[in-house]
Design a protein around this motif. Structure first.
Motif, mmCIF file in Angstrom:
data_model
loop_
_atom_site.group_PDB
_atom_site.id
_atom_site.type_symbol
_atom_site.label_atom_id
_atom_site.label_comp_id
_atom_site.label_asym_id
_atom_site.label_seq_id
_atom_site.Cartn_x
_atom_site.Cartn_y
_atom_site.Cartn_z
ATOM 1 N N THR A 109 0.913 -1.224 0.079
ATOM 2 C CA THR A 109 0.097 -0.019 -0.014
ATOM 3 C C THR A 109 0.823 1.303 -0.037
ATOM 4 N N GLU A 110 2.023 1.345 0.473
ATOM 5 C CA GLU A 110 3.012 2.367 0.632
ATOM 6 C C GLU A 110 3.311 2.823 -0.758
ATOM 7 N N GLN A 111 3.270 1.824 -1.739
ATOM 8 C CA GLN A 111 3.666 2.169 -3.175
ATOM 9 C C GLN A 111 2.762 3.277 -3.721
ATOM 10 N N MET A 112 1.283 3.053 -3.326
ATOM 11 C CA MET A 112 0.261 3.692 -4.111
ATOM 12 C C MET A 112 -0.010 5.171 -3.629
ATOM 13 N N SER A 113 -0.287 6.041 -4.247
ATOM 14 C CA SER A 113 -0.909 7.177 -4.043
ATOM 15 C C SER A 113 -1.816 7.746 -5.168
ATOM 16 N N SER A 114 -2.638 8.682 -4.581
ATOM 17 C CA SER A 114 -3.869 8.966 -5.367
ATOM 18 C C SER A 114 -3.917 8.959 -6.763
ATOM 19 N N GLY A 115 -4.458 8.135 -7.648
ATOM 20 C CA GLY A 115 -4.466 8.484 -9.124
ATOM 21 C C GLY A 115 -3.316 7.620 -9.727
ATOM 22 N N GLU A 116 -2.495 6.771 -9.079
ATOM 23 C CA GLU A 116 -1.502 6.112 -9.479
ATOM 24 C C GLU A 116 -2.392 4.679 -10.211
ATOM 25 N N ASN A 117 -1.347 4.262 -11.250
ATOM 26 C CA ASN A 117 -1.921 2.973 -11.972
ATOM 27 C C ASN A 117 -1.610 1.763 -11.040
ATOM 28 N N TRP A 118 -2.954 0.763 -10.996
ATOM 29 C CA TRP A 118 -2.337 -0.344 -10.074
ATOM 30 C C TRP A 118 -1.298 -1.175 -10.577
ATOM 31 N N LYS A 119 -1.038 -1.046 -12.004
ATOM 32 C CA LYS A 119 0.084 -1.743 -12.684
ATOM 33 C C LYS A 119 1.585 -1.455 -12.222
ATOM 34 N N THR A 120 1.618 -0.240 -11.326
ATOM 35 C CA THR A 120 2.969 -0.020 -10.877
ATOM 36 C C THR A 120 3.331 -0.547 -9.731
ATOM 37 N N ILE A 121 2.388 -1.215 -9.046
ATOM 38 C CA ILE A 121 2.744 -1.998 -7.902
ATOM 39 C C ILE A 121 3.806 -3.249 -8.114
ATOM 40 N N LYS A 122 4.847 -2.815 -7.382
ATOM 41 C CA LYS A 122 6.058 -3.819 -7.389
ATOM 42 C C LYS A 122 6.121 -4.796 -6.540
ATOM 43 N N ARG A 123 6.727 -6.032 -6.870
ATOM 44 C CA ARG A 123 6.590 -7.213 -6.084
ATOM 45 C C ARG A 123 7.177 -6.916 -4.865
ATOM 46 N N VAL A 124 6.776 -7.714 -3.824
ATOM 47 C CA VAL A 124 7.447 -7.642 -2.265
ATOM 48 C C VAL A 124 7.462 -9.053 -2.128
ATOM 49 N N VAL A 125 8.992 -9.212 -1.671
ATOM 50 C CA VAL A 125 9.274 -10.512 -1.019
ATOM 51 C C VAL A 125 9.792 -10.806 0.226
ATOM 52 N N SER A 126 9.423 -11.587 1.045
ATOM 53 C CA SER A 126 10.018 -11.516 2.545
ATOM 54 C C SER A 126 10.886 -12.872 2.794
ATOM 55 N N ILE A 127 11.919 -12.789 3.449
ATOM 56 C CA ILE A 127 12.718 -13.983 4.046
ATOM 57 C C ILE A 127 12.798 -13.730 5.525
ATOM 58 N N ILE A 128 11.993 -14.696 6.227
ATOM 59 C CA ILE A 128 12.035 -14.724 7.623
ATOM 60 C C ILE A 128 12.945 -15.859 7.935
ATOM 61 N N ILE A 129 14.166 -15.361 8.755
ATOM 62 C CA ILE A 129 15.067 -16.511 9.268
ATOM 63 C C ILE A 129 14.629 -16.695 10.655
ATOM 64 N N THR A 130 14.281 -18.059 11.201
ATOM 65 C CA THR A 130 13.955 -18.329 12.624
ATOM 66 C C THR A 130 15.111 -19.235 13.073
ATOM 67 N N ASN A 131 15.271 -19.192 14.676
ATOM 68 C CA ASN A 131 16.118 -20.295 15.156
ATOM 69 C C ASN A 131 15.333 -21.196 15.794
ATOM 70 N N HIS A 132 13.888 -21.216 15.386
ATOM 71 C CA HIS A 132 13.070 -22.297 15.893
ATOM 72 C C HIS A 132 12.052 -23.003 15.071
ATOM 73 N N ASP A 133 11.388 -23.738 15.100
ATOM 74 C CA ASP A 133 10.611 -24.444 14.232
ATOM 75 C C ASP A 133 9.280 -23.540 13.786
ATOM 76 N N LEU A 134 9.065 -22.778 12.776
ATOM 77 C CA LEU A 134 8.209 -22.055 12.346
ATOM 78 C C LEU A 134 7.005 -22.994 11.677
ATOM 79 N N ILE A 135 7.601 -23.724 10.737
ATOM 80 C CA ILE A 135 6.584 -24.298 9.828
ATOM 81 C C ILE A 135 6.597 -25.686 10.575
ATOM 82 N N LYS A 136 5.651 -26.117 11.468
ATOM 83 C CA LYS A 136 5.563 -27.438 12.029
ATOM 84 C C LYS A 136 4.948 -28.684 11.186
ATOM 85 N N GLU A 137 4.667 -28.488 9.997
ATOM 86 C CA GLU A 137 3.719 -29.480 9.316
ATOM 87 C C GLU A 137 4.962 -30.415 8.630
ATOM 88 N N ASP A 138 6.162 -30.015 8.364
ATOM 89 C CA ASP A 138 7.307 -30.956 7.959
ATOM 90 C C ASP A 138 8.427 -30.216 8.258
#
Length: 284
Positions: A109-138
């Motif tokens: 949402t920070e990328q958008m201002s009034s009147g801007e084209n939705w196609k200008t939205i850039k990709r957002v990629v997160s990397i979360i590093i933990t020292n514990h089990d976060l995803i417990k399914e496998d």
């Protein structure tokens, strides 16, 4: 100083799992080659995107002992202005997943201002590093989450979350760059790091930089101050829960809330810790 390991009986290696040390290595514009190589080992993004990396995290260079605590360790733009942010989190936080979604949505949402084209939205990629089990399914230590159907049809690639769990890293090498980078972050054993340094030039530079930081008196002092602040926060959280049960000690709960605000703690965390309402906390 139990989390610092002696190297060759001369240098006490600082832990890369410390968000402060992690920022100094991966969040320095002078080390973009190290950062790019790490990102390539995690993400499926064209290599040319790393030709231009601009680090935009405003907290990377803060050195004051009373600076606000930030969990967003490194934030950057790629060549096409896509956003990547990396967070390292040592302790389990019940709201970590929800907070990560909130952070990603905010960066959209920070990328958008009034009147801007939705196609200008850039990709957002997160990397979360933990020292514990976060995803417990496998037992996999790397997971990628995107908007896909159960049959693999993708809705959009605008948001992506990658989780890296140090607690699940196999002891035996998988002979991948990702395994070696994870081992670099997890280990503070000098012999192991020397082995990692032989893998490729970027890893050799990272190991050398870590040794330089570990030998620097000022860096060590700042690290120790931040670790003390972190321990104080843990103590505050325990005390705050006890105080939060005592309705008659409003003044002390207000003081605790102010301290948590100064540490830049999320609103819901402060509410849970102190028992105050959002309105009472906002008034501070």
């Amino acid at each position: 100083m139990s989390d610092i390991t002696e190297l060759n009986n001369k240098i006490l290696l600082l832990p890369v799992t410390s968000d402060f040390i992690f920022k100094l290595i991966f969040g320095d514009q002078r080390n973009v080659d190290i950062l790019a190589d790490f990102l390539k080992s995690v993400l499926n993004i064209p290599d040319e995107e790393y030709d231009t990396i601009t680090i935009i995290d405003p907290y990377v260079k803060k050195e004051a002992t009373d600076d606000k605590y930030s969990v967003l360790d490194v934030k950057l733009h790629t060549k096409s202005k896509n956003i990547i942010h990396i967070e390292i989190q040592l302790w389990p936080l019940p709201e970590l997943k929800e907070r990560s979604i909130y952070q990603q949505s905010k960066m959209i949402t920070e990328q958008m201002s009034s009147g801007e084209n939705w196609k200008t939205i850039k990709r957002v990629v997160s990397i979360i590093i933990t020292n514990h089990d976060l995803i417990k399914e496998d037992d996999d230590y790397h997971h990628q989450f995107r908007y896909r159907t159960k049959y693999g049809v993708e809705f959009t690639d605008l948001k992506e979350i990658n989780t890296l769990e140090l607690s699940k890293l196999p002891e035996t090498t998988e002979n991948t760059d990702l395994w070696y980078w994870m081992k670099f972050i997890k280990s503070n054993d000098g012999e192991v790091l020397d082995m990692i340094a032989e893998r490729k030039p970027q890893m050799k530079k990272a190991v050398g930089f870590l040794k330089e930081l570990s030998a620097d008196e000022r860096t060590r002092m700042l690290y120790e101050e931040r670790e003390k602040a972190r321990r104080d926060w843990v103590s505050l959280m325990g005390g705050a829960r006890n105080e939060g049960r005592n309705e008659g000690r409003m003044g002390e709960r207000m003081d605790i809330a102010r301290n948590l605000i100064n540490m830049n703690m999320p609103m819901d965390t402060i509410i849970k810790a102190t028992g105050l309402t959002q309105e009472e906390i906002e008034s501070l």
